[in-house]
Design an enzyme around this catalytic site. Structure first.
Site, PDB file in Angstrom:
ATOM      1  N   ASP B 121       0.863  -1.188   0.000  1.00 59.31           N
ATOM      2  CA  ASP B 121       0.000   0.000   0.000  1.00 59.31           C
ATOM      3  C   ASP B 121       0.896   1.234   0.000  1.00 59.31           C
ATOM      4  OD1 ASP B 121      -1.795  -2.086   0.553  1.00 59.31           O
ATOM      5  OD2 ASP B 121      -3.097  -0.791   1.740  1.00 59.31           O
ATOM      6  N   LYS B 184      -6.846   3.407  -3.519  1.00 60.74           N
ATOM      7  CA  LYS B 184      -7.281   3.413  -2.116  1.00 60.74           C
ATOM      8  C   LYS B 184      -7.483   4.863  -1.698  1.00 60.74           C
ATOM      9  CE  LYS B 184      -5.251   2.089   2.388  1.00 60.74           C
ATOM     10  NZ  LYS B 184      -4.177   1.327   3.050  1.00 60.74           N
ATOM     11  N   LYS B 220     -10.234   0.286  -2.779  1.00 65.35           N
ATOM     12  CA  LYS B 220     -10.133   0.075  -1.342  1.00 65.35           C
ATOM     13  C   LYS B 220     -10.426   1.366  -0.583  1.00 65.35           C
ATOM     14  CE  LYS B 220      -6.924  -1.171   2.393  1.00 65.35           C
ATOM     15  NZ  LYS B 220      -5.600  -1.692   2.777  1.00 65.35           N
TER      16      LYS B 220
END
Lengths: 281, 284
Positions: B121, B184, B220
């Protein structure tokens, strides 16, 4: 100028220090003894009950964390506020069928009960706790602690005094409470809520729901985040089912026939913690 | 427009069997996250065990998708999660600020993958993005993409700092074009974090990117999704925007820490018809 229109009070619920209507939008009528007056009250749903339990849980740490002395001051202040509303309470009791003298007497008794329990707030620990005799070089001390969130199905015998006799001991030790008011004279419970709201009782410590106890009590009894229930207002026939529902998280259950000044009503909603402490030789 | 559509979709009522399905699916989509300065190996081990078996009393509850930790704890998580379906996700590129030279970000990414991270991430450089230096942002994502190798790359836009929906869409397109497997919303360290409106903008970007290029990118949302009710609203948004093909952990994740217990509580409420208490669910 014509005749003045009546300005009638809207009776709502008391949750987390505010006065919301039921989220369901439902109401139910209360018809006075002679049928002369009809009052519409909020009919709480199980979702209102869930919100009330959430508020009581959130308020618990703060209320338990107050000193007993401070809780006593606040309960005394509640007594002052009820005294101040004596005429309102008496008029509502009369609507429910009480005689004028009975109504006045009941309000006075309710105020006295509040003051009695206010006095116990910083004393019940000394009386219901104990220093236990043990063989060995230890202090062995038992102290009562509030159980947590208490659910209450309030009695109607008699309605104001019964309500005060239920709520005052429970909150005096530091519990928070969700009350399902008696449908006998439900306005009384909301007027008491107004007294509580103006008496420095923090939001969420007492939450009052009006509606049908038969609809709400099962959800209260089975709620896993409620630690004890006072079932004084429940008909004996309904008790077994509610006690069974309360058993899933081992709730304490209590039921009182008479709304007296009773130290054991404080003790019933406390848990005894016993600690050992070395004392040397 | 975005807010209106989100508000309209938020009124959908999902009940009973559909709700149960949604709750279980949401668990399987959760990236169980701990990103605290005070994280310890023991806390991460506990979290991993919780991720494998979220409810010790009910083996039918699915495992979460991944456990998401700081680089220091990747090895610890990888040890526990070896031979399970739960993947190791590591935040990287000097999370949460991303204010570091590119060579350090690339080195950090290589390191977390070497230590056992299945997913990376990364954060974009919001300073460069807001200054209009899109080339730099694109180049960084592309470089980290390469450094991550076969690992799944999620690109955090930190939408709370981007200022407008236009910027969110632009950053989404940039990240996808530079090779993101997922986009995300947030680090969870900035408020607002994942809002439904921002999520919708990103989902629509994914849809448009897919129709233009044919490449599937996942979504996400992360930060601030703490209740089952919110999670179900997100699934409604997903279903209505990208359709049922995206309703899988391979294409959608929730970044969350407290969400899991609320999902478990809701499942038990549906099963028992008793309102639940956090006292009866494990903390980690």
């Amino acid at each position: 100028m014509g005749e003045r229109l009546a300005v009638r009070k809207t009776y709502k619920l008391y949750i987390d220090g505010g006065f919301p209507r039921s989220e369901s939008g439902r109401t139910f009528p209360f018809v006075s003894g002679g049928g002369s007056e009809v009052v519409h009250l909020s009919r709480a749903s199980r979702k209102d009950l869930r919100m009330a339990v959430r508020a009581a849980r959130a308020a618990l740490a703060g209320w338990t964390g107050r000193s007993g002395y401070n809780r006593g001051q606040i309960l005394y202040r509640v007594a002052e506020m009820v005294e101040d509303r004596a005429a309102t309470f008496a008029a509502q009791l009369e609507l429910g069928g009480s005689s004028v003298s009975d109504a006045r007497a009941e309000v006075a008794e309710a105020v006295d009960l509040l003051i009695w329990y206010a006095g116990w707030c910083d004393k019940y620990v000394q009386v219901t706790g104990n220093m236990n005799p043990v063989t060995g070089p230890f202090f062995n001390i038992s102290v009562p602690e509030p159980v947590g969130v208490v659910g209450m199905v309030a009695t109607s015998a008699p309605v104001l005094r019964g309500l005060v006799a239920g709520v005052a001991p429970v909150i005096s030790s530091g519990n928070t409470v969700v009350v399902v008011a008696s449908p006998a004279q439900p306005m009384i419970a909301i007027t008491l809520a107004e007294a509580l709201a103006t008496a420095d009782v923090p939001a969420g410590v007492v939450n009052v729901l009006t509606g049908f106890p038969a609809e709400l009590a099962p959800w209260l009894a089975s709620h896993m985040d409620v630690n004890a229930v006072d079932l004084s207002g429940v008909h004996p026939d309904a008790l077994p089912d509610l006690e069974e529902a309360a058993s899933h998280n081992l709730k304490r259950t209590g039921r009182w026939e008479t709304p007296d000044a009773n130290l054991y009503r404080i003790a019933a909603f406390t848990e005894i913690k016993t600690v050992w402490h070395p004392k040397g030789r | 427009m975005v807010e209106e559509r989100v508000a309209a979709l938020a009124t959908r009522s999902i009940k009973r069997e559909a709700k149960m399905w949604a709750l279980r699916t949401a668990i399987s989509m959760t990236d169980l996250t701990t990103l605290e300065g005070m994280d310890t190996k023991e806390k991460v081990r506990q979290l991993c065990h919780k991720g494998i078996r979220p409810d010790p009393t009910d083996a039918s509850i699915p495992s979460v998708a991944a456990v998401c930790v700081y680089p220091n704890l990747v090895g610890t998580a990888a040890e526990v999660l070896e031979d399970t379906s739960v993947r190791v996700a590591a935040v990287s590129t000097y999370f949460p600020s991303g204010q570091a030279p590119l060579d350090l970000k690339v080195a950090e990414t290589r390191r977390v993958v070497a230590d056992g991270a299945d997913e990376v991430d990364m954060v974009i450089d919001r300073g460069a993005f807001l200054a209009g230096d899109y080339v730099k942002v694109f180049a960084e994502v592309a470089a980290v993409r390469e450094a991550a190798g076969d690992a799944c790359l999620k690109v955090i836009l930190e939408t709370g700092e981007l200022g407008s929906y236009d910027n969110v869409r632009r950053a989404s397109m940039l990240a996808m074009a530079a090779g993101a497997d997922f986009i995300k919303t947030s680090t969870g360290k900035v408020s607002p974090a994942a809002t439904p409106a921002v999520t919708l903008v990103m989902l629509e970007s994914i849809r448009d990117f897919y129709s233009n290029t044919g490449r599937v990118v996942g979504m996400k949302p992360a930060g601030g999704i703490g209740s089952a009710k919110q999670a179900i609203r997100w699934l409604v948004l997903l279903n209505e925007t990208l359709g049922v093909e995206w309703m899988t952990p391979r294409r959608f994740r929730f970044g969350a820490s407290s969400l899991l217990n609320d999902l478990l509580m809701q499942i038990r409420w549906l099963e028992t018809e008793r309102y639940q208490s956090p006292d009866y669910f494990t903390r980690a």
